[in-house]
Scaffold this active site. Structure first.
Site, PDB file in Angstrom:
ATOM      1  N   GLY A  86      -5.725  55.276  96.292  1.00 26.75           N
ATOM      2  CA  GLY A  86      -5.343  55.906  95.034  1.00 26.75           C
ATOM      3  C   GLY A  86      -5.794  55.113  93.824  1.00 26.75           C
ATOM      4  O   GLY A  86      -6.298  53.997  93.915  1.00 26.75           O
ATOM      5  N   GLY A  88      -5.497  52.733  91.374  1.00 23.87           N
ATOM      6  CA  GLY A  88      -4.641  51.578  91.134  1.00 23.87           C
ATOM      7  C   GLY A  88      -4.774  50.978  89.763  1.00 23.87           C
ATOM      8  O   GLY A  88      -3.927  50.198  89.333  1.00 23.87           O
ATOM      9  N   ARG A 179     -12.770  62.620  95.711  1.00 23.99           N
ATOM     10  CA  ARG A 179     -13.592  61.800  96.591  1.00 23.99           C
ATOM     11  C   ARG A 179     -13.458  62.264  98.037  1.00 23.99           C
ATOM     12  O   ARG A 179     -12.534  63.015  98.369  1.00 23.99           O
ATOM     13  CB  ARG A 179     -13.146  60.332  96.488  1.00 23.99           C
ATOM     14  CG  ARG A 179     -13.036  59.838  95.044  1.00 23.99           C
ATOM     15  CD  ARG A 179     -11.951  58.766  94.911  1.00 23.99           C
ATOM     16  NE  ARG A 179     -11.734  58.390  93.506  1.00 23.99           N
ATOM     17  CZ  ARG A 179     -12.362  57.403  92.886  1.00 23.99           C
ATOM     18  NH1 ARG A 179     -13.232  56.673  93.552  1.00 23.99           N
ATOM     19  NH2 ARG A 179     -12.112  57.143  91.623  1.00 23.99           N
ATOM     20  N   ASP A 248     -13.876  56.208  99.649  1.00 23.95           N
ATOM     21  CA  ASP A 248     -13.133  56.436  98.409  1.00 23.95           C
ATOM     22  C   ASP A 248     -14.016  56.269  97.180  1.00 23.95           C
ATOM     23  O   ASP A 248     -13.589  56.563  96.059  1.00 23.95           O
ATOM     24  CB  ASP A 248     -11.911  55.514  98.311  1.00 23.95           C
ATOM     25  CG  ASP A 248     -12.272  54.047  98.476  1.00 23.95           C
ATOM     26  OD1 ASP A 248     -12.681  53.675  99.586  1.00 23.95           O
ATOM     27  OD2 ASP A 248     -12.142  53.284  97.512  1.00 23.95           O
ATOM     28  N   ASN A 249     -15.260  55.802  97.370  1.00 22.65           N
ATOM     29  CA  ASN A 249     -16.229  55.703  96.281  1.00 22.65           C
ATOM     30  C   ASN A 249     -17.339  56.738  96.424  1.00 22.65           C
ATOM     31  O   ASN A 249     -18.422  56.567  95.861  1.00 22.65           O
ATOM     32  CB  ASN A 249     -16.855  54.300  96.247  1.00 22.65           C
ATOM     33  CG  ASN A 249     -15.849  53.224  95.902  1.00 22.65           C
ATOM     34  OD1 ASN A 249     -14.831  53.496  95.277  1.00 22.65           O
ATOM     35  ND2 ASN A 249     -16.118  52.004  96.320  1.00 22.65           N
ATOM     36  N   ASP A 258     -17.972  54.675  90.535  1.00 24.66           N
ATOM     37  CA  ASP A 258     -17.395  53.356  90.810  1.00 24.66           C
ATOM     38  C   ASP A 258     -18.456  52.257  90.900  1.00 24.66           C
ATOM     39  O   ASP A 258     -18.834  51.803  91.968  1.00 24.66           O
ATOM     40  CB  ASP A 258     -16.529  53.388  92.071  1.00 24.66           C
ATOM     41  CG  ASP A 258     -15.229  54.149  91.832  1.00 24.66           C
ATOM     42  OD1 ASP A 258     -14.784  54.197  90.674  1.00 24.66           O
ATOM     43  OD2 ASP A 258     -14.677  54.706  92.784  1.00 24.66           O
TER      44      ASP A 258
END
Length: 490
Positions: A86, A88, A179, A248-249, A258
């Site tokens: 998530g 952050g 993502r 996640d990227n 990212d």
């Protein structure tokens, strides 16, 4: 301050995100506003650059219409699955529909802790903010799909990493922040309802032309595989190394997202890696296509419950789509290489010609960007071959290859100048050189001097123009200037 927000993601069920407000900072100061991007978004650049704008861009003041949220997602990090990651240290203020009719997220990166911070402070240091600003805007000018930088502000507060550093916030713009890991988050919880909602939402937002097939998840998977194959081919064309291609990227929209330990090649080396945390070379330059396909397989796994009623059929459909990645990437990469070599049409031996060249570049330690830019001059006039050959440890390695290249060029009815002009549109003169980025970060962090940052941003707005007054910005690093490692900055 009022911004033209229309926040669709914030209206999704609560388990998609967490409501959170940015943390206040002591003394926000605008470093730079991207005026051209502000114009596209329909925002007032002067207002953003004002003290009132600094308060909004740092998160001290919420613009009217903002609905700040932190997005939930999971992800594979260096091959290991983490079921909850998530946002952050990033907070999505909302969505803006620009003057071009496109919907974009407006996010503050480094705006404080969220429920997903996992012990982190939620802040960003100035160096990584400047790096992402420079590289993301350079990628946009290079024609590579990417998130964008709207503004950078300093906070007037320190952040604590291995050392004490000045804090900053990046205002980032993206087609969305959905993502592969967003789908993995709900798949890990067996939340089929959320998966179906997310698949339909993502398809309608990013690939509306694919709506109506009756299988939104399958249509989405097909489009994302295609988008990622094309994206990575473009990365390779400009020598970009993402550095941390975790799921996640990996953006569903097909944008580069990212910019942590990213870098650009100097000398060509398919095994080159820069990230200090990529000890095994998982995300090395030449490995990026394989990893992108691996990431697509993880997306397919997350979508399996939606692809078909029976597991066997779902696996078959998923496998078919993921396996298409290789051919899609190969075709996209071939287009990139032909354009770089000035080949106007397709012939069977083209890829062998390109592969032979890349091997010679690698074995001779030739700078990737400088070589292809000088090759444009050779396309216009063979007399320029001597300057190109001088880049090689063994100049004969270029001369031998150039004979084959010129025989290939001779089979096309294209004038030399037309070919060279076309090549200059795809072979940049300027990239965000790693040593230039490190130098501008040091100037900003140690001396509060942002002139090197401003200069490089200005040059990189026109990467395909010669800009003789800024020619030194195109030069490869000296041995003592080479950047061996880049860092994530979290």
């Amino acid at each position: 301050m009022k911004l033209p927000f229309d926040n669709t993601y914030a209206r999704l069920p609560d388990r998609f995100h967490a409501r959170v407000s940015p943390a206040r900072v002591r003394a926000p100061r605008v470093v730079k506003v991207n005026r051209a991007l502000a114009e596209v978004l329909g925002l007032d650049a002067e207002q953003l650059a004002s003290p009132e704008g600094a308060e909004v861009l740092a998160g001290n003041t919420l613009a009217e219409g903002a609905e700040p949220i932190a997005l939930a997602y999971a992800g594979h990090q260096f091959g290991s699955f983490v079921s909850q990651l998530g946002d952050g240290r990033a907070i999505l203020l909302g969505e803006v529909v620009g003057r071009d009719g496109k919907r974009r997220d407006l996010q503050l990166k480094g705006a404080g802790r969220t429920p997903f911070s996992r012990g982190g402070d939620g802040r960003a240091a100035l160096g990584p903010v400047l790096r992402e600003y420079v590289v993301s805007e350079a990628m946009a000018a290079l024609g590579v799909p990417t998130t964008r930088a709207l503004a950078a502000v300093t906070t007037g507060e320190p952040v604590y990493r291995e050392e004490v550093l000045p804090g900053a916030v990046l205002a980032r713009v993206a087609a969305s922040h959905i993502r592969v890991g967003t789908f993995q988050f709900f798949a890990a919880r067996d939340d089929r309802e959320a998966l179906a909602t997310l698949a339909s939402y993502a398809l309608s937002r990013h690939y509306p032309g694919a709506m109506g097939s009756g299988n939104d998840a399958l249509a989405l998977l097909e489009r994302v595989v295609d988008a990622q194959a094309t994206l990575v081919a473009r990365w390779l064309g400009v020598g970009f190394v993402h550095g941390v291609m975790n799921t996640d990227n990996t953006s569903i929209s097909g944008e580069t997202i990212d910019y942590g330990p990213c870098a650009f090649l100097d000398e060509y080396d398919p095994a080159k890696k820069f990230s200090s945390i990529d000890r095994g070379g998982r995300y090395a330059f030449g490995n990026q296509p394989r990893i992108a396909q691996w990431n697509m397989a993880r997306l397919a796994e997350a979508l399996l419950p939606l692809l078909a009623e029976g597991e066997q059929e779902a696996v078959r459909l998923a496998t078919e789509r993921v396996e298409r990645f290789s051919a899609l990437f190969a075709a996209a990469h071939a287009r990139v290489l032909r354009a770089k070599l000035g080949l106007a049409r397709e012939e069977e031996g083209d890829l062998a010609l390109a592969a032979d060249l890349l091997e010679r570049l690698a074995s001779n330690g030739v700078d990737y960007t400088v070589f292809f830019r000088r090759l444009c001059a050779s396309a216009a006039d063979p007399a320029a071959d001597a300057q190109v050959a001088a880049l090689f440890a063994e100049p004969g390695a270029f001369r031998d290859w150039a004979e084959s290249w010129r025989r290939r060029l001779a089979r096309e009815e294209v004038t030399s100048e037309a070919r060279a002009s076309a090549m200059r549109l795809v072979n940049p003169a300027f990239i965000p050189r790693n040593h230039r980025i490190e130098a501008l970060i040091q100037a900003a962090v140690l001396r509060d001097d942002f002139e090197p940052f401003e200069t490089l941003v200005r040059v990189l707005e026109r990467p395909y123009d010669d800009q003789p007054e800024s020619a030194h910005q195109s030069e490869p690093p000296q041995l003592d200037e080479r950047v061996q490692y880049t860092f994530c900055g979290t």
